[in-house]
Design a protein around this motif. Structure first.
Motif, PDB file in Angstrom:
ATOM      1  N   THR A  58       1.669  30.369  55.587  1.00 35.78           N
ATOM      2  CA  THR A  58       1.753  29.146  54.789  1.00 35.78           C
ATOM      3  C   THR A  58       3.015  28.363  55.148  1.00 35.78           C
ATOM      4  O   THR A  58       3.141  27.206  54.793  1.00 35.78           O
ATOM      5  N   GLY A  59       3.954  28.980  55.837  1.00 36.18           N
ATOM      6  CA  GLY A  59       5.190  28.272  56.197  1.00 36.18           C
ATOM      7  C   GLY A  59       5.957  29.028  57.264  1.00 36.18           C
ATOM      8  O   GLY A  59       5.431  29.965  57.897  1.00 36.18           O
TER       9      GLY A  59
ATOM     10  N   ARG B 213       5.226  20.846  54.572  1.00 36.14           N
ATOM     11  CA  ARG B 213       4.711  21.008  53.222  1.00 36.14           C
ATOM     12  C   ARG B 213       5.185  19.776  52.454  1.00 36.14           C
ATOM     13  O   ARG B 213       6.336  19.351  52.604  1.00 36.14           O
TER      14      ARG B 213
ATOM     15  N   GLY C 231       0.255  19.316  49.985  1.00 38.51           N
ATOM     16  CA  GLY C 231       1.074  19.886  48.924  1.00 38.51           C
ATOM     17  C   GLY C 231       0.902  19.123  47.630  1.00 38.51           C
ATOM     18  O   GLY C 231      -0.227  18.890  47.180  1.00 38.51           O
TER      19      GLY C 231
ATOM     20  N   TYR D 120      -3.802  21.066  56.997  1.00 38.76           N
ATOM     21  CA  TYR D 120      -3.008  21.930  57.858  1.00 38.76           C
ATOM     22  C   TYR D 120      -3.697  21.978  59.210  1.00 38.76           C
ATOM     23  O   TYR D 120      -4.872  22.304  59.297  1.00 38.76           O
TER      24      TYR D 120
END
Ligand code: ADP
Ligand code: GLC
Length: 476
Positions: A20-21, A298, A328, A353
């Motif tokens: 996710t990051g 994000r 986000g 994404y």
């Protein structure tokens, strides 16, 4: 090569399995970088539903009966060259949704889900697997924060522990009443140990029990000891001062290199960059006479995205353009979308994404904007350096450690690699964008900054050596 030591890394994300990051990038890149200098690392992750497909090719190496409400097993195997351990506990992880949340928001039992991961991590560290006993337990962020605590409270078995803070904004909070459920000792519930503002925090638990604490840039290590950035944990971290260090993240230069893009280029042969730019503009139907800026992020308060609506209109008027890729906060998504609606020829927004698009954007963009309010390290400014996509960053955390502002003095000595602004507000950011417009207009100066940027080493070599030295210390 002779093995220098073994490390069990415990984390909630890891490229190429789940991301996710930036945490996932780092957890996924470290083992390979360390392997090159003789360290053997295995990564323990939850077997989320999206990872279940890997289990059939793996071997069961651990059985854990009654793990927070159900039996669990650990499966071992290789995924994309990585030695992975997947914690298969369907009652905790086999769910529709992401690692931390489902259709209805954050999972209600996140404290238990990641306590379970930490519990098994500590047990494997202490007892070892058949034929593989780690010297060091490396816990990442709040999700693994209880692992050093379980290790300390249950007996370390001679294993050293390190906790890496990737982002202090996520602290793994739970009510004090969860103490027993989370298998934590009641007698440790006091301010210098587990207690945190009347409740529990897995991150704080890790901070008080790990042998060493690292974070992902030297500047963030210093910032974390101040109230402005410590988010309540500044005192805890300052108290551990001697055990705290900052080790800058690297970038996987096998994946992030302009030479590896479909339209390849390099610092010596920049023609490809212009072709990538033209392709990116064509993809989004943009006409941009000045610098084409990109944002890949994000869309959250941390990232300073709310500053864009205030500064972009002037930048557009000056000839600039913008492509945004991210998702986000719905309000921030709407804010960037409204810029696109207002300036359809110069602004494009893609909500979502998209790894492949992010590559096309770094290859085709002139500048990457990172106006974060805080940024433990940040990876996108480093991709920007590698791609000659000049970073425009706020002077916080790892951004300040990696980008050298194009001040007259830095230009004169040929050191400038980007534009750095401070404080993090619309005025300073707007000035930085005006600076970007004038710098871009001076073709010689612009080419110089791009070259300087592309010369900066952003790979893992130096940082892997720093982690290795830390592990070595812990073993001694
Ligand atoms: P953080 O971990 O705080 O999100 P980093 O800069 O460390 O920030 O890492 C973000 C990572 O996620 C980078 O690899 C970046 O390219 C990637 N990324 C963020 N948003 C997107 C997106 N919408 N599409 C593709 N990649 C993204
Ligand atoms: C966090 C931080 C980011 C950092 C990443 C990897 O998500 O927000 O700055 O680069 O972790 O360490």
């Amino acid at each position: 090569m002779q093995i220098k030591g073994r490390v069990l890394s415990v984390a909630s994300e890891c490229v190429p399995l789940i991301k996710t990051g930036g945490l996932a990038d780092v957890v996924g890149a470290l083992p390979e970088a360390l392997a090159r200098i003789g360290w053997d690392m295995r990564v323990l992750l939850p077997a989320y539903r999206a990872l279940q497909r890997y289990l059939e090719d793996m071997d069961e190496v651990w059985f854990e009966p009654g793990l927070f409400g159900g039996d669990a097993r650990v499966m071992a195997g290789k995924v994309g060259g990585l030695d992975v351990l997947l914690l298969d506990a369907p009652h905790l992880y086999d769910r529709e949704g992401g690692p931390y949340s489902g259709p209805g928001g954050d999972w209600f039992d996140n404290a238990r889900r990641f306590a379970a991961l930490s519990w098994v991590g500590a047990r494997i560290a202490r007892d070892g697997l058949e034929g593989w006993k780690p010297d060091v337990l490396h816990a990442h962020d709040w999700q693994a924060g209880f692992a050093p605590a379980y290790l300390m409270y249950g007996g370390t078995g001679g294993v050293g522990s390190v906790l890496t803070i990737h982002n202090i904004a996520f602290q793994g909070w739970a009510p004090a009443t969860a103490l027993g459920d989370l298998r934590l000792p009641y007698e440790q519930f006091y301010p210098a140990a587990l207690e945190y503002y009347g409740g529990l925090s897995s991150l704080k638990a890790g901070l008080v029990t790990a042998d060493r604490i690292t974070t992902v840039s030297p500047n963030y290590a210093a910032e974390l000891m101040r109230a402005e950035f410590g988010m309540g944990l500044q005192g805890v971290i300052a108290a551990r001062g001697a055990d705290v260090s900052g080790i800058l993240n690297g970038v996987d230069t096998g994946v992030w290199s302009p030479g590896a893009e479909p339209i390849a280029y390099s610092a010596k042969a920049m023609q490809g960059k212009a072709a990538n730019r033209a392709a990116l503009c064509a993809e989004f139907g943009l006409q941009v006479p000045g610098p084409l800026a990109i944002v890949i992020s994000r869309l959250t308060d941390q990232k300073g995205i709310d500053l864009l609506p205030g500064v972009i209109p002037d930048f557009i008027a000056g000839g600039g353009g913008l492509v945004v890729l991210g998702s986000g906060d719905p309000a921030l998504e709407a804010a960037v979308r409204s810029l696109e609606a207002r300036f359809p020829d110069q602004v494009a927004v893609r909500i979502g994404y998209d790894e492949a698009l992010s590559h096309r954007m770094f290859a085709g963009g002139d500048a990457v904007l990172v106006p974060s309010r805080f940024e433990p390290c940040g990876l996108t400014q480093m991709y920007g350096l590698a791609y000659g996509t000049v970073p425009v960053v706020s002077a916080v955390g790892g951004l300040a450690d990696t980008v050298i502002n194009a001040s007259p003095a830095a230009m004169a000595v040929g050191a400038a690699t980007g534009i750095v602004f401070h404080p993090v507000d619309g005025l300073a950011f707007g000035q930085a964008l005006r600076h970007l417009l004038t710098l871009y207009a001076d073709k010689t100066a612009w080419a110089q900054v791009q070259k300087n940027a592309m010369r900066q080493p952003v790979d893992w070599a130096g940082s892997a050596a720093a982690y290795a030295a830390l592990y070595e210390d812990l073993r001694a």
